[in-house]
Design an enzyme around this catalytic site. Structure first.
Site, PDB file in Angstrom:
ATOM      1  N   TYR A 198       2.983  -6.349   8.353  1.00  0.00           N
ATOM      2  CA  TYR A 198       3.285  -7.637   7.715  1.00  0.00           C
ATOM      3  C   TYR A 198       4.793  -7.881   7.667  1.00  0.00           C
ATOM      4  O   TYR A 198       5.332  -8.345   6.662  1.00  0.00           O
ATOM      5  CB  TYR A 198       2.720  -7.691   6.288  1.00  0.00           C
ATOM      6  CG  TYR A 198       1.211  -7.670   6.194  1.00  0.00           C
ATOM      7  CD1 TYR A 198       0.411  -7.766   7.333  1.00  0.00           C
ATOM      8  CD2 TYR A 198       0.583  -7.557   4.963  1.00  0.00           C
ATOM      9  CE1 TYR A 198      -0.971  -7.734   7.242  1.00  0.00           C
ATOM     10  CE2 TYR A 198      -0.806  -7.528   4.860  1.00  0.00           C
ATOM     11  CZ  TYR A 198      -1.576  -7.613   6.008  1.00  0.00           C
ATOM     12  OH  TYR A 198      -2.950  -7.580   5.902  1.00  0.00           O
ATOM     13  N   SER A 203      -9.717  -0.642   7.448  1.00  0.00           N
ATOM     14  CA  SER A 203      -9.864  -2.087   7.580  1.00  0.00           C
ATOM     15  C   SER A 203     -10.306  -2.317   9.019  1.00  0.00           C
ATOM     16  O   SER A 203      -9.490  -2.301   9.942  1.00  0.00           O
ATOM     17  CB  SER A 203      -8.521  -2.790   7.306  1.00  0.00           C
ATOM     18  OG  SER A 203      -8.650  -4.173   7.547  1.00  0.00           O
TER      19      SER A 203
END
Length: 269
Positions: free
Chosen positions: A70, A167
């Site tokens: 990110y 994830s």
């Protein structure tokens, strides 16, 4: 009086972590290229980010989701969370790096350990509550062959992370991730429910589930007159096994609306 989530925290599987049913995703604090949102946005400055985190806290959100991929999200969160670290449950990731507008993946034991140590430094903390493997889609191959899970298990024994998981993008990956780890992050929303079996397994085995793309990244379509927020959260929290939905908004009004709707759904009001 604003409705908050303070009284609605719940266990994340058997990790021992208590989390708010809504988590704050922070991709938009660190990166504005290569992200799939219907509308453009600009990365908030430090003051806006500080206000957003303060609002989230006031609304009863204690779960914050970040990742090395990110952009500068982790580096910004470190100083922003100074003095309030114990009030947050931090989720970060390993495996995906984002450089020069491109994603690159490395699930090796060496990179996994390097990545977690780097996240600890960036976040200015001595532990991360939950670290997830940021899958490139080859869930089973990653879990079976790369050594990433074994390394995360070592880091957990060392106390550097408190729980770990995946994830992922597949049902098979999600199931294996839960068998051998603590938590899976799945996609589940009004448009996509393929990973439902992972949620059911978690509910039956006391494992943790976080939901990504809970609002279909803002792309959800419904009958005229239906409230997409309410319908989305009714779907999610109708499933036993779901701990928290991660929503990555930087809009204070959206955040407040999301919290109000989740509180209404969970209290049946």
């Amino acid at each position: 009086m604003t409705t908050t989530l303070h009284q609605l925290h719940r266990p994340l599987g058997s990790t021992g972590l208590m989390v708010s049913p809504l988590g704050l995703g922070t991709v938009k604090l660190g990166r504005d290229q290569g992200v799939k949102y219907p509308n453009g946005f600009s990365i908030p400055d430090d003051e806006q980010a500080r206000q957003l985190l303060a609002l989230a806290r006031d609304l009863g959100i204690n779960l914050i989701d970040t990742a090395p991929a990110y952009g500068v999200s982790e580096e910004r969160l470190g100083p922003l969370l100074a003095g309030q670290r114990d009030e947050w449950v931090i989720v970060s990731k390993v495996g995906e790096e984002f450089e020069n507008g491109q994603s690159r993946f490395d699930f090796s034991p060496e990179h996994t350990r390097f990545s977690v140590e780097r996240s600890l430094k960036r976040l200015r903390t001595d532990r991360i509550e939950l670290v997830l493997v940021h899958s490139d889609g080859n869930d089973l191959e990653i879990l079976r062959d790369s050594g990433v899970y074994q390394t995360l298990a070592e880091l957990k024994r060392e106390g550097k992370i408190l729980a770990f998981g995946l994830s992922g993008k597949t049902v098979e990956g999600g199931l294996l991730a839960l068998e051998q780890g603590d938590c899976a992050m799945v996609t589940y929303n009004l448009n996509e429910q393929a990973e439902r079996a992972v949620i059911d397994y978690a509910a039956a085995h006391g494992k943790g589930i976080l939901v990504k793309k809970a609002l279909a990244s803002g792309h959800v379509c419904l009958e005229p007159g239906e409230d997409p927020l309410r319908r989305s959260f009714e779907l999610l929290f109708g499933q036993p096994g779901i701990g928290s939905a991660i929503v990555g908004t930087i809009n204070p009004r959206h955040l407040t609306d999301n919290v109000r709707t989740v509180a209404a759904v969970l209290t049946g009001s």
